[in-house]
Design a protein around this motif. Structure first.
Motif, PDB file in Angstrom:
ATOM      1  N   PHE A   1     -13.266  54.971  -9.315  1.00 17.61           N
ATOM      2  CA  PHE A   1     -14.695  54.889  -9.644  1.00 17.61           C
ATOM      3  C   PHE A   1     -15.542  55.743  -8.696  1.00 17.61           C
ATOM      4  O   PHE A   1     -16.370  56.546  -9.131  1.00 17.61           O
ATOM      5  CB  PHE A   1     -15.111  53.418  -9.576  1.00 17.61           C
TER       6      PHE A   1
ATOM      7  N   TRP B   1     -14.812  59.443  -9.257  1.00 14.97           N
ATOM      8  CA  TRP B   1     -15.374  59.882 -10.545  1.00 14.97           C
ATOM      9  C   TRP B   1     -16.895  59.998 -10.452  1.00 14.97           C
ATOM     10  O   TRP B   1     -17.497  60.943 -10.935  1.00 14.97           O
ATOM     11  CB  TRP B   1     -14.976  58.870 -11.626  1.00 14.97           C
ATOM     12  N   TYR B   2     -17.521  59.020  -9.804  1.00 13.01           N
ATOM     13  CA  TYR B   2     -18.975  58.964  -9.772  1.00 13.01           C
ATOM     14  C   TYR B   2     -19.562  60.088  -8.916  1.00 13.01           C
ATOM     15  O   TYR B   2     -20.526  60.747  -9.305  1.00 13.01           O
ATOM     16  CB  TYR B   2     -19.449  57.607  -9.236  1.00 13.01           C
ATOM     17  N   ALA B   3     -18.931  60.302  -7.743  1.00 14.87           N
ATOM     18  CA  ALA B   3     -19.442  61.358  -6.855  1.00 14.87           C
ATOM     19  C   ALA B   3     -19.140  62.732  -7.436  1.00 14.87           C
ATOM     20  O   ALA B   3     -19.899  63.676  -7.231  1.00 14.87           O
ATOM     21  CB  ALA B   3     -18.819  61.217  -5.478  1.00 14.87           C
ATOM     22  N   SER B   4     -18.013  62.838  -8.123  1.00 20.51           N
ATOM     23  CA  SER B   4     -17.652  64.063  -8.816  1.00 20.51           C
ATOM     24  C   SER B   4     -17.619  65.281  -7.885  1.00 20.51           C
ATOM     25  O   SER B   4     -18.157  66.336  -8.205  1.00 20.51           O
ATOM     26  CB  SER B   4     -18.644  64.301  -9.965  1.00 20.51           C
TER      27      SER B   4
ATOM     28  N   PHE C   1      -9.190  50.732  -9.570  1.00 19.55           N
ATOM     29  CA  PHE C   1     -10.439  51.161 -10.199  1.00 19.55           C
ATOM     30  C   PHE C   1     -11.459  51.595  -9.144  1.00 19.55           C
ATOM     31  O   PHE C   1     -12.161  52.586  -9.332  1.00 19.55           O
ATOM     32  CB  PHE C   1     -11.030  50.058 -11.085  1.00 19.55           C
TER      33      PHE C   1
END
Lengths: 412, 179
Positions: A280, A283-286, A276
């Motif tokens: 995570f 995904w968050y920084a994208s 995760f």
């Protein structure tokens, strides 16, 4: 309490820890070795015109096998380093699992020297020429240093596993066991450092560089999490099978099963935590250069596999292994041992196969007979080496100074 | 005649952990319920000798942990979709992956609270005084002696017979403790 066993006879009886002449375990190396070699031969014969399918299946199977050997090495080293008492009675099994490392090394060499062009896109000069990102990484990602690094990892693993295996087995018959105990404890710390670095970079080289644009600094830890949970499962499963054949009864007890179950539980959770964490942050920084790795694992069949993996590798073992009763019952624990060993393979499949499928734009999982034959081949050879090791010496380190402590171990 | 003080129960003193262990087995087999063993250090396997059932703490932790996780998730869901619906880095209001760390931590926090406070509650702690401290002898329970106490509220308790039982278990001394 040292020497007390001299008054009451040996701590462990000879027939508890040595295979009888007519034991089926004695036939296992030949049988599984033959299955393994034939199966790998069949896989090679079925290779077909597109070698990348064969190599991706082979890499999946070999990385799965490697995780058992590396797990065994880590288990042995860390028990010495922390001077663990409880694990002495199962340490010899871990040592025999790590004995597979020199053989796995031989199985990995073809990947590095023969299969690299079919697996690793960055080995193609024309791909490199048109790709600035790859050019920037060329100092690390080039075939010369890739091969040298592979030889260094494999040599260090083989050296560590053979050294610790021979020290431990020599201790069984040594006049004075203490020097071996001290030596193993001293060098285990150095070994752990070497282990951490080589495992991390090997995971970068052989798994992460399948998609050479992508990077994740936690990737080595991700692979390690699988190593430790699969080795605890393999040890517990081996003991369950040995108990059935009448060995190690009263030596490895419910208390040791309970502890191995705790390791399996903890490292299933640890896998979820690391998996995760990796997802995570990306995904968050994208940032597109990082997200695409998850993006094609989130499409078509691969999405199904990704969600399945979360349940198989984390959620179900988390719920299933939580209870004390389940960890202390060999039947239920055995079920989860097999489960985790299979889950590790699924994890390797998820790491390797989508990277190659997305090059052709395929969103479909295509199970192939090669996936099965390479897996049976690698597993057969590993079981052969492992069972060969088991019958060479006693099934527990007979003269370890903490053997008595381990025999009397109890969870409170 | 002065009012006779009520009796808390009987206290038996043992010199070794092994004596205590075997004594516990006898008290357990005699069928007592309201009794306890007191040792200066954990004695392995004593829970078996005492016939203790497993604690209900794991179930408290389980309920508290899942409640904590659920409430943690709802807190974030409510604040970022209902109370303050703000778009942050082009993500949907209900960006559930972003809620995982707080969900996880609140699950751990409430689970730990359940373990600590549940343990205190089950042990009826904190307690300013306990009748066993009326015994001068008992102060050695944290030093080098082992004790069994059987409470007078136990239905099987009988001052004479219980004393005989404790004496037969090899106790170094048996005394009555006042309430």
């Amino acid at each position: 309490m040292s020497g007390s066993h001299d008054r009451h006879g040996p701590l462990v009886r000879h027939e508890q820890v040595h295979f009888a002449d007519n034991s089926p375990w004695k036939k296992a190396p030949m049988l599984f070795g033959a299955i393994g070699v034939i199966s790998l031969g069949v896989a090679f014969a079925l290779k077909g015109p597109d070698a990348s399918k064969f190599w991706s299946s082979y890499l999946t199977a070999v990385m799965w096998g490697l995780s058992i050997g590396l797990g065994g090495l880590f288990f042995t080293l860390v028990q010495h380093a922390v001077r663990a008492g409880w694990s002495i009675v199962v340490r010899r099994i871990a040592e025999n699992l790590m004995l597979t490392l020199p053989v796995v090394a031989l199985l990995i060499l073809p990947v590095v020297f023969l299969g690299a062009h079919d697996l690793f896109h960055w080995t193609h000069a024309e791909a490199m020429a048109h790709d600035e990102v790859l050019q920037a990484k060329q100092a690390y990602l080039n075939e010369g240093s890739f091969r040298i690094r592979a030889i260094v990892y494999l040599a260090l693993w083989s050296l560590l596993s053979l050294t610790f295996w021979s020290w431990s087995t020599k201790q069984d018959t040594a006049a004075d066991p203490a020097p071996y105990a001290h030596k193993m404890r001293y060098w285990s710390t150095v070994g752990l450092l070497v282990f951490a670095l080589t495992l991390t970079f090997a995971a970068f080289d052989w798994l992460m560089s399948l998609d050479p644009h992508w990077f994740s600094t936690i990737f080595g830890v991700y692979y390690f999490a699988g190593c430790f949970s699969i080795v605890a499962s393999s040890i517990a499963l081996t003991v369950i099978l040995l108990h059935r054949s009448g060995y190690l009864r009263g030596v490895v007890t419910t208390e040791h099963f309970h502890d191995l179950g705790k390791v399996m539980f903890a490292f299933s959770v640890f896998w979820g935590y690391i998996g995760f964490s990796q997802f995570f942050l990306i995904w968050y920084a994208s940032i597109p250069e990082e997200t695409f790795w998850f993006s094609y694992r989130g499409q078509g069949d691969w999405l199904t596999l990704s969600i399945l993996l979360i349940f198989v590798r984390f959620a179900l073992p988390f719920v299933g292994l939580m209870s004390r009763k389940i960890k202390r019952n060999p039947r239920t624990l055995g079920f989860w041992c097999v489960w985790i060993i299979v889950a590790e393979f699924l994890d390797m499949y998820w790491l390797v196969q989508p990277a190659l499928a997305q090059r052709t734009g395929s969103e479909h999982i295509r199970p192939d007979v090669l996936d099965l034959t390479t897996l049976v081949g690698v597993a057969g050879i590993l079981v052969a080496v492992f069972t060969w090791g088991l019958q060479r010496h006693a099934l527990v380190p007979m003269r370890d100074p903490r053997l008595e402590e381990s025999l009397n171990h109890e969870n409170s | 005649m002065a009012k006779r003080p009520k009796h808390y129960g009987l206290l038996a003193e043992y010199e070794t952990a092994a004596d205590l262990y075997h004594a516990c087995e006898k008290v357990r087999d005699a069928g007592y319920g309201a009794w306890d063993a007191h040792t200066p250090f954990p004695v392995h396997g004593l829970e078996k000798a005492m016939g203790l059932r497993s604690s209900i703490i794991p179930y408290i932790v389980c309920v508290m942990g899942f409640s904590g996780a659920g409430l943690g998730f709802l807190l974030q869901y409510w604040s970022s979709t209902i109370a303050y619906p703000l778009i942050i880095s082009a993500k949907p209001y209900n960006s559930y992956p972003a809620f995982v760390p707080v969900t996880f931590e609140l699950g751990i926090l409430l689970g730990a609270f359940g373990a600590v406070f549940g343990m205190l509650a089950i042990n009826k702690l904190p307690q300013l005084h306990h009748s066993l401290f009326n015994s001068h002898r008992f102060s050695k329970f944290s030093d080098d002696r082992f004790f069994i106490s059987i409470e007078s509220r136990d239905p099987k308790y009988d001052a004479e017979r219980t004393r005989k039982l404790l004496e037969s278990t090899g106790a170094a001394a048996v005394e009555e403790v006042e309430e």
